[in-house]
Design an enzyme around this catalytic site. Sequence first.
Site, PDB file in Angstrom:
ATOM      1  N   TRP B 267       2.866  17.112  -2.686  1.00  0.00           N
ATOM      2  CA  TRP B 267       2.004  17.882  -1.454  1.00  0.00           C
ATOM      3  C   TRP B 267       1.179  16.589  -0.715  1.00  0.00           C
ATOM      4  O   TRP B 267       0.762  16.520   0.441  1.00  0.00           O
ATOM      5  CB  TRP B 267       1.324  19.020  -2.001  1.00  0.00           C
ATOM      6  N   HIS B 268       0.464  15.933  -1.907  1.00  0.00           N
ATOM      7  CA  HIS B 268      -0.543  14.877  -1.486  1.00  0.00           C
ATOM      8  C   HIS B 268      -0.059  13.911  -0.582  1.00  0.00           C
ATOM      9  O   HIS B 268      -0.588  13.069   0.068  1.00  0.00           O
ATOM     10  CB  HIS B 268      -1.301  14.334  -2.524  1.00  0.00           C
ATOM     11  N   GLY B 269       1.378  13.683  -0.717  1.00  0.00           N
ATOM     12  CA  GLY B 269       1.788  12.358   0.184  1.00  0.00           C
ATOM     13  C   GLY B 269       3.376  12.349  -0.072  1.00  0.00           C
ATOM     14  O   GLY B 269       3.943  12.606  -1.129  1.00  0.00           O
TER      15      GLY B 269
END
Lengths: 441, 419
Positions: B267-269
């Site tokens: 989700w963060h990247g």
Amino acid sequence: MRRQGEEREKGRVKGREKGRVKGRVKGRVKKEKVIKLIKNIPIFLMIAMLSVFAILFVILPKKTFSETENRMLEQFPEITVKDIVNGDFQKGFEEYLSDQFPLRDTLLSVSVRTSRALGNREVHDVIYAADENGETRLIDLYKKPQNREKFTNGVMNFSGKLNRAKVTVLLLPTAIDFYREELPELYKMQDSPLEADTLSYFENAFGEAAEEGSDDAKDGNLSEIRYVRGYKEAALSEMEAGHNIYYRTDHHWTIYGAYAGYKALAPYLGIPEVKKDASCFHAASNDFYGTTWSKVLDSSVSPDRIDIYTNPAWAGTLEVSYEDTGEKADSPYEMSYVSKKDQYSLFLNNQHTLICIKNPDADTKRCDDAKHSSLVIIKDSYANSLVPLLIDQYETIWVFDPRYYKGSISEWVNEHEEVEDVLIVYNLGTMDEDRGIGGIY
Amino acid sequence: MLFSSLVDYIDGILLEKFEDRPGIRKTCLIIALVINISILGVMKYADFFVGSLNAIPGVSIPLPGIALPIGISFYTFQTTGYSIDVYRKKVKAERNYFRYLTYISMFSQLIAGPIVRYSQVSEELRKRDANLDLFTKGFYRFLIGLFRKVLIANRLGALWDSLRATEGLSCLGAWLGMFLFTLQLYYDFSAYSDMAIGLGLMMGFHFDENFRYPLSAQSLTDFWRRWHISLSGWFRDYLYIPLGGNRHGKLNELRNLFIVWLLTGLWHGASWNYVLWGLYHGIFLVLEKFVYGHLLDKLPKFIRHLYTLLIVVLGFGIFYFEKFGELGNYLMYAFKLAGNRFAGPEILWIVGNNIPLIVVAVILMYPIFPKILSAYHSLREGTKNVWYLLGGLAATGLLFLCLAELTGNSFNPFLYFRF
């Protein structure tokens, strides 16, 4: 009757008290309102402050050029669908906003001063050093150039294309290693003479090229490249003589630094090492604030002095032609810049594509008795202070700025058979930002 | 965004319409989820998947190169969460599309969170009081965020950049760098939440806290209860628990935790280092839960805290480098495998120049501010007012400094745009 009267009296007192209490409550509400108002003064102040900036931003005329920063300022970006989709418009708008922000210079100096007050000795890549008189010296942080290979290859290719003229390369370090002693203690502890590394990289690269060159020179493929060593020693001896070889507020060398460069060049070009007359050096300005200072806009730093070299013998005979604008002058200095911000531009009248300097009285005698009367210089702005020192030794000096000269300089040199020497002068500090390197071919 | 919110808006209404037909409801929900996730997948992860496939020899697909819409990870999670909540009958479907759109696109939290649940704001979307008291409260909250971002996070970022560029970085220097980056990330990210919460208050919305002093945590489990609370809450309620949570034996629980942390990382990247970072945290959390958690509890507070910080800081080291080569290089320096020194003078230069900044940043890692607030609330009314005014004046000064700082450093990239 008495009782009635008493009761009436009581009622009246009650009524009066009621009124008083009502008044007190009213007073308290009023007081609370006032307190609330006073409590929220900061909020009004802040909103007012933001509004003032917003209003100033809208009504102030937009500038196109910043004198302090010596660069063009961002203008309102063009609105196109393509630019909005790929984000160029938004980026452009942000830059426009920050470039055109009201009181930009004042705000910048506030931020620098806060940083300094909190004990920071390095602000915006500028290190605060102090010279022996306790005056602040601003030194640009040295960052390893990313263009080293590109530069070396460019110069070698260039040299290989020349029919007859020989290339001399003079690469100049920035102030940071010379003024190591003046740097803050904590910085000095870092034993990273990065710049010395870069210099030895170039020394090796061009040293090998010279050897290769001597082989290839037989086949006529490559002409020899002369890489100038000895600037450091010459500069140190100028420093010992009490001269400031770099400006305290600018990234350039002073005329004394340039003189050290001249001395280092002398054995390679066969010119006399020492100028006959030291009295030819004199002050041109006492209130110079350079580009390094512009990064911090710190008015607690005292201004620099610009010294220049002039030979009385130039009078009446010297001819400086700026080929791009058609201007002609009788001196390599344009003194009108002294009254502007960008005073370093007094050397050779700022930037010109091609300058031709003719000195009919030049002393062209050389150690090897050969006649070297024409010199081509390819350079960045460092060389602007060096050129005046070379005028005495050459009848003709051609100065190229490869950022603007569109065309092949090697072809030009080959067409001018009288040119024996090509001098390439660059400083290491701005090598990455210099678009001129690609123009050497 | 318009499209994706429309899907969930219609879906919400359909879900309610077919209240007594579980089959249709399920299909509706699945359709909505598939649409949401595929939009996110294509927009954010297409390049990543194609790039990863290209790493297999013989495969070469051109990268799609889609520009990432701002806040896509945040609003996709909000719309998805909404659909699930309606399906579970936890909230009533929103009938007014514009009201729904307001919820999704509320600008204050669109860019960098928090992930607001519909149930939190459904009342306030209809009726809220926005009054002067709330406005000033929100304004000050916003300013706190601004100060943390501009005066602390941005400056810490500059220090991290310059440490990273140091040649022959020492071992301690590398750790200092990761620590400064951890601080920067915390101040940067939590500042956005502060600003979002503040702007929300100014308009009469109450959002939940998203950070509760995560860097003062006593264990990694504790850390995740305090860091980006709205995200971990989302994964817990909409992924971990539906997957079965810890109810079907240890093996299933392990599998569920693994999935959750893999996706948290992703989700963060869209890059492998985030996946690695998520799994790294997952592993330590599992270890804490099943292996040494009870031992940890017996240790002194200080040691537990240090242990947590070490893991978190190293984790954000992994988080920073998108290229494994660079990460490997940096870790070599951090573990003194690159022939570097244990401690070098670059530490003194960085720290010596920025003592006030680093001291303030470290102090504010800990819950000092709530203590000051409660001390303030126990004051007499009159003294309270004086402090309130003084605090406001200090904020005015700091706001001016912020303006100076923002103009002084025209260079100001926003760290959390990648999500």
